[in-house]
Design an enzyme around this catalytic site. Structure first.
Site, short mmCIF file in Angstrom:
data_model
loop_
_atom_site.label_atom_id
_atom_site.label_comp_id
_atom_site.label_asym_id
_atom_site.label_seq_id
_atom_site.Cartn_x
_atom_site.Cartn_y
_atom_site.Cartn_z
N LYS A 123 5.18 8.91 27.34
CA LYS A 123 3.87 8.33 27.66
C LYS A 123 2.75 9.24 27.16
CE LYS A 123 1.11 8.38 31.26
NZ LYS A 123 -0.20 8.23 30.60
N GLU A 158 3.96 22.66 30.58
CA GLU A 158 2.91 23.38 29.82
C GLU A 158 1.59 22.99 30.45
OE1 GLU A 158 3.68 25.52 27.57
OE2 GLU A 158 5.79 25.00 27.36
N CYS A 201 -5.91 23.87 25.12
CA CYS A 201 -5.42 24.74 26.20
C CYS A 201 -5.46 26.21 25.79
CB CYS A 201 -4.02 24.33 26.61
SG CYS A 201 -2.89 24.29 25.22
N GLU A 227 -10.25 26.17 35.49
CA GLU A 227 -10.24 25.68 34.12
C GLU A 227 -11.31 24.61 33.94
OE1 GLU A 227 -6.98 23.14 32.84
OE2 GLU A 227 -6.89 24.24 30.96
#
Ligand code: NDP
Length: 484
Positions: A176, A251, A285, A387
């Protein structure tokens, strides 16, 4: 091969609508307008995809690796031959500059297929010999049906980074992409059909994370999940998958530090730090978002860095002069803006950026923001701990190596770090002490696909890349043979 207005799932070799018949809007971030629609899939679509993958598994897993090599290489060829169409679609879908999609995202996507197609041909397992007694060898077998779930920031790049090793190792996949950037995954379905990938080997289900994504993780027939995305989503996935003893590769997020020593090559560092801060609008990232500069060059760095940040061109993703396009969504733009306000509340000074870009014509409603540089914040504040995943960096001076390391390690994350110095022993010393899955010395985002890739602490679990990915997607079985 091109994009369509109504996207379809790719299940059992065919392009099909969601069982519900419902669609979700797909927005072009640069215009802010809906331009296509994707299937709003649910557990029924996932179930069909899993069943198709199960049916395809015996033949695909038993196939000669040269067959897998040929088909995966053909998929790579098709992506390469359609570079321009894929790059345009990626740019429209994600808001990133076309030049970046054309030079980074799509070339890397085809390289992922090519790399793992070749890797499986050369893949060998270990054997352990006890003279005159036994030979143990490690049989590495594919797991079965595996789930691959990827985010919106590097859509086809990260999607193919998971799918290619899973398929090369002989697994069948239910995948997905992010609901925000589904287009190139849809185009990949067409490439797979054209390349002759047997039906059911790869199934692509579109839709919402909490619905279609969660159904993949929930399915008892899915033996492993390879997930790239936010840390909170990763936690949720781990909570579902761990009690079912599924293999997990996570991850996750990052808050990456750049440590800049006074003895660095200043010009080279400046060019690369600008890139590591704002490439793809900071929506990578691996982007550095906390920049620590040794005090003797702090002011020189700050003035030059702010000046160059202000020079960056933001706007039309298809203009050749554009450095930064649109953020991926209105919700993400609001999130980034809220962090800039938070930084001010926390006592930071916004040296530049953070304001919306006044656009005209077709881009008037797009999600554009000027990149921001902030100083004066302590490491403990939320702006420096959470973040943001946008074009926002904080800068701060340091006096000693120990202080720089403590600041760099001072968050829950540990994905990537960058160190700038000409002194190799200092670079090695610092690299050893950094709590980070990747350390770049005097460079950023140099990626060799053979190397292990992943994060420490809340940045993830497990490693992808090279042989690590093939190990993840196979089960090692020790076979012991006794001498007669
Ligand atoms: P999310 O975690 O929101 O989503 C990632 C993917 O997971 C999407 O496809 C999403 O679907 C899906 N998803 C969401 N909820 C679930 C669930 N309950 N079960 C299964 N799947 C689910 O991340 P973003 O898409 O916002 O991506 C940004 C994040 O990704 C950042 O934190 C960034 O650091 C991280 N990232 C990490 C990388 C790494 O290598 N460590 C590389 C790139 C990004 P949908 O979007 O449709 O909701």
């Amino acid at each position: 091969m091109g994009p369509d207005k109504y996207l379809k799932n790719y299940i059992d070799g065919a392009l099909v609508p969601a069982v519900s018949g419902d669609y979700l809007d797909n927005v072009n971030p640069a215009t802010g307008k809906v331009y296509s629609y994707l299937p709003d899939s649910d557990n029924r679509d996932v179930e069909r995809a899993v069943e198709a993958a199960e049916r395809a598994f015996p033949e695909w897993s038993g196939s000669d690796v040269r067959k897998r090599f040929r088909i995966l290489t053909r998929i790579a060829d098709i992506i390469e031959q359609n570079l321009d169409v894929f790059a345009r679609a990626e740019s429209v879908d994600s808001g990133k500059p076309y030049s970046m999609a054309r030079s980074v995202d799509i070339p890397r996507s085809q390289a992922n297929f090519r790399f793992f197609a070749t890797a499986i041909i050369h893949y060998a397992s270990e054997s352990h010999h006890v003279a005159g007694e036994t030979i143990n060898f490690t049989l590495r077998q594919p797991l079965g049906v595996v789930g691959c779930i990827s985010p919106w920031n590097l859509p086809l790049y990260l999607f193919s980074w998971k799918i290619a090793p899973a398929l090369a190792a002989g697994n069948c996949v239910v995948a997905k992409p992010s609901e925000l950037t589904p287009m190139t995954a849809y185009m990949l379905s067409k490439a797979c059909i054209e390349a002759g990938l047997p039906k059911g080997v790869l199934n692509i289900v579109h839709g919402l994370g909490g619905k279609a994504g969660q159904a993949i993780v929930d399915s008892p027939k899915v033996k492993a999940i390879s997930f790239t995305g936010g840390t909170n989503t990763g936690k949720k996935i781990a909570a579902t998958a761990a009690p079912a003893f599924k293999k997990l590769s996570l991850e996750l997020g990052g808050k990456n530090p750049n440590i800049i020593f006074a003895d660095c090559n200043f010009d080279q560092m400046m060019v690369e730090t600008l890139r590591s801060s704002f490439s793809n609008n900071g929506q990578i990232c691996l982007c550095g978002s906390r920049i620590y500069i040794e005090r003797p060059i702090y002011e020189k760095f700050r003035d030059e860095f702010v000046k160059r940040t202000q020079f960056l061109k933001i706007g039309d993703p298809f203009a050749s002069v554009t450095d930064l396009g649109a953020l991926v969504s209105k919700a993400h733009l609001d999130k980034v803006r809220s962090y800039i306000s938070l930084a001010e509340v926390e006592g930071g000074t916004v040296l530049c950026g953070g304001t919306e870009v006044e656009m005209q014509g077709e881009y008037e409603q797009g999600f554009f923001i000027r990149p921001a540089v902030i100083e004066g914040l302590p490491i403990s504040c939320r702006t420096n701990q959470e973040e943001i995943f946008g074009p926002v960096v904080t800068i701060a001076p340091f006096d000693t190596e120990e202080e720089a390391i403590a600041m760099a390690n001072g968050t829950q994350y540990g994905l990537a770090a960058t160190v700038w110095t000409r002194e190799i022993s200092k670079a090695n010393r610092v690299a050893e002490k950094l709590q980070s899955g990747i350390v770049w010395i005097n460079c950023w985002m140099e990626r060799d696909l053979r190397t292990p890739f992943g994060g420490m602490k809340s940045s993830g679990m497990g490693r992808e890349g090279g042989l690590e990915a093939l190990r993840f997607f196979t089960e090692p079985k020790n076979v012991c043979i006794k001498y007669g």
